[in-house]
Design an enzyme around this catalytic site. Structure first.
Site, PDB file in Angstrom:
ATOM      1  N   HIS A 289      -2.206  -5.423   1.237  1.00  0.00           N
ATOM      2  CA  HIS A 289      -3.489  -6.066   0.965  1.00  0.00           C
ATOM      3  C   HIS A 289      -3.211  -7.485   0.523  1.00  0.00           C
ATOM      4  CE1 HIS A 289      -7.304  -7.168  -0.881  1.00  0.00           C
ATOM      5  NE2 HIS A 289      -6.584  -7.631  -1.885  1.00  0.00           N
TER       6      HIS A 289
ATOM      7  N   GLU B 171      -9.174 -10.426  -8.291  1.00  0.00           N
ATOM      8  CA  GLU B 171      -8.205  -9.358  -7.998  1.00  0.00           C
ATOM      9  C   GLU B 171      -6.950  -9.482  -8.855  1.00  0.00           C
ATOM     10  OE1 GLU B 171      -9.689  -8.648  -3.392  1.00  0.00           O
ATOM     11  OE2 GLU B 171      -7.669  -9.403  -3.754  1.00  0.00           O
TER      12      GLU B 171
ATOM     13  N   ARG C 119      -2.039 -14.279   4.000  1.00  0.00           N
ATOM     14  CA  ARG C 119      -2.810 -13.620   5.065  1.00  0.00           C
ATOM     15  C   ARG C 119      -2.111 -13.799   6.426  1.00  0.00           C
ATOM     16  NH1 ARG C 119      -7.204 -10.330   3.691  1.00  0.00           N
ATOM     17  NH2 ARG C 119      -8.151 -10.908   5.654  1.00  0.00           N
TER      18      ARG C 119
ATOM     19  N   ASN D  48      -2.348   0.115   6.679  1.00  0.00           N
ATOM     20  CA  ASN D  48      -1.867  -1.147   7.242  1.00  0.00           C
ATOM     21  C   ASN D  48      -0.978  -1.942   6.276  1.00  0.00           C
ATOM     22  OD1 ASN D  48      -3.855  -1.977   5.529  1.00  0.00           O
ATOM     23  ND2 ASN D  48      -5.055  -3.100   7.056  1.00  0.00           N
TER      24      ASN D  48
ATOM     25  N   THR E  75      -5.845  -7.253  10.328  1.00  0.00           N
ATOM     26  CA  THR E  75      -6.131  -5.947   9.712  1.00  0.00           C
ATOM     27  C   THR E  75      -5.639  -4.798  10.586  1.00  0.00           C
ATOM     28  OG1 THR E  75      -8.124  -6.963   8.796  1.00  0.00           O
ATOM     29  CG2 THR E  75      -7.970  -4.553   8.686  1.00  0.00           C
TER      30      THR E  75
ATOM     31  N   TYR F  36     -12.236  -1.776  -3.977  1.00  0.00           N
ATOM     32  CA  TYR F  36     -12.759  -1.940  -2.619  1.00  0.00           C
ATOM     33  C   TYR F  36     -14.279  -1.788  -2.569  1.00  0.00           C
ATOM     34  CZ  TYR F  36      -8.232  -2.336  -0.241  1.00  0.00           C
ATOM     35  OH  TYR F  36      -7.003  -2.778   0.213  1.00  0.00           O
TER      36      TYR F  36
ATOM     37  N   LYS G  51       0.828  -1.211   0.000  1.00  0.00           N
ATOM     38  CA  LYS G  51       0.000   0.000   0.000  1.00  0.00           C
ATOM     39  C   LYS G  51       0.871   1.274   0.000  1.00  0.00           C
ATOM     40  CE  LYS G  51      -4.043  -2.260   2.028  1.00  0.00           C
ATOM     41  NZ  LYS G  51      -5.085  -2.244   3.091  1.00  0.00           N
TER      42      LYS G  51
ATOM     43  N   ARG H  89       2.067  -6.536   9.210  1.00  0.00           N
ATOM     44  CA  ARG H  89       1.295  -5.419   9.769  1.00  0.00           C
ATOM     45  C   ARG H  89       1.765  -5.048  11.174  1.00  0.00           C
ATOM     46  NH1 ARG H  89      -4.453  -7.269   7.075  1.00  0.00           N
ATOM     47  NH2 ARG H  89      -4.425  -5.826   5.312  1.00  0.00           N
TER      48      ARG H  89
ATOM     49  N   PHE I 230     -15.588   3.647   6.744  1.00  0.00           N
ATOM     50  CA  PHE I 230     -14.210   3.998   6.390  1.00  0.00           C
ATOM     51  C   PHE I 230     -13.956   4.016   4.885  1.00  0.00           C
ATOM     52  CE2 PHE I 230     -14.245  -0.612   7.390  1.00  0.00           C
ATOM     53  CZ  PHE I 230     -13.747  -1.135   6.205  1.00  0.00           C
TER      54      PHE I 230
END
Ligand code: ATP
Ligand code: MG
Length: 148
Positions: A117, A128, A87, A114, A93, A51, A11, A104, A59
């Site tokens: 993704h 995706e 993950r 964070n 998250t 998203y 990100k 993270r 948010f």
């Protein structure tokens, strides 16, 4: 366990801190191979579409704002159980809940900024990956890796 592919993004917070390589090290240390990668700055419509599942969340606007504030790195990760493994390497998250040693826990600023993704299921991984890459842009490495 089957070999899978998953879509990962570094990100804008991490790209802005010039720490892309440190994130890539985590993927590779976990046995995930990068089989496609590209840097781009998401447009507002692109971030909104990516998203869209969160469009009713409080948010959402702020998330779209953040995801368009600078370039991201998108990559396809491949490996055994890649979706779940990525993950796991990413962590929860919210960095306050993330296990020590996860990306993270080590790189996120807060629940929004964070660091990374990762696709959360086989169906979203397929969607995706197609969002960022055509089939021709994904490099088969297993067969070509005989000299590695
Ligand atoms: P991602 O989809 O980015 O991999 P995730 O699956 O762990 O993350 P989601 O619930 O899908 O989490 O949320 C998507 C993204 O929205 C989060 O990664 C984070 O950037 C942002 N986000 C999630 N919850 C919040 C929140 N409570 N406040 C602000 N931003 C949030
Ligand atoms: Mg998610």
């Amino acid at each position: 366990m089957a070999i899978e592919r998953t879509l990962s993004m570094v990100k804008p917070d991490v790209v802005g801190k010039n720490m892309i390589g440190k994130i890539y090290q985590r993927f590779e240390a976990a046995g995930l191979q990068i089989v496609a990668a590209r840097m781009m700055r998401l447009s507002r419509p692109e971030a909104e579409r990516f998203y869209a599942v969160h469009r009713h969340k409080p948010f959402y606007r702020s998330l779209v704002e953040f995801m368009t504030c600078g370039p991201i790195m998108a990559q396809v990760l491949e490996g055994e159980d890649a979706i779940r493994k990525n993950r796991e390497v990413m962590g929860a998250t919210n960095p306050d809940d993330a296990e020590p040693g996860t990306i993270r826990a080590d790189f996120a600023t807060n629940v929004e900024q964070n660091a990374v993704h990762g696709s959360d299921a086989p169906e979203t991984a397929v969607q995706e990956i197609a969002f960022f890459f055509s089939n021709e842009q994904i490099c088969e490495r297993r067969a070509a890796d005989s000299r590695a």
